[in-house]
Write an enzyme that holds these catalytic residues in place. Structure first.
Site, mmCIF file in Angstrom:
data_model
loop_
_atom_site.group_PDB
_atom_site.id
_atom_site.type_symbol
_atom_site.label_atom_id
_atom_site.label_comp_id
_atom_site.label_asym_id
_atom_site.label_seq_id
_atom_site.Cartn_x
_atom_site.Cartn_y
_atom_site.Cartn_z
ATOM 1 C CG ASN A 41 -0.262 0.151 2.535
ATOM 2 O OD1 ASN A 41 0.215 -0.839 3.078
ATOM 3 N ND2 ASN A 41 -0.196 1.358 3.063
ATOM 4 C CB CYS A 42 0.969 4.367 -1.650
ATOM 5 S SG CYS A 42 -0.602 4.769 -2.428
ATOM 6 C CB ALA A 43 -0.581 7.916 1.491
#
Length: 89
Positions: free
Chosen positions: A26-28
């Protein structure tokens, strides 16, 4: 049980399950998934799932936009049977 368990279960099912996902991270705000067979992903159902803001194939990945609580959702996904090899985060 987390508030994100139901969302995690639904997303995990709609992306084709752990056998279809070769990498999960995941990213943000997004789950970033590499999938073995994109035809096993139900994009329409993902986009209709409460808690999913948008799901798209982009940059060679399936990206599922969830929001700033995406890490919590991924943590719930990898608790499910067959997903532990994905790690998380």
């Amino acid at each position: 049980m987390s508030d994100y368990t139901a969302l995690a279960q639904e997303v995990a099912k709609l992306v084709g399950g752990p056998d279809n996902v070769t990498r999960a991270g995941n990213c943000a705000t997004r789950l970033r998934l590499s999938v073995a067979d994109p035809s096993k992903v139900d994009l329409d159902a993902l986009n209709a799932t409460p808690g999913v803001l948008k799901a798209v194939h982009a940059g060679g990945q399936l990206q599922v936009v969830i929001g700033t609580h995406v890490a919590d959702v991924l943590a719930e996904i990898v608790k499910q049977p067959g997903w532990s090899q994905m790690g998380g985060g």
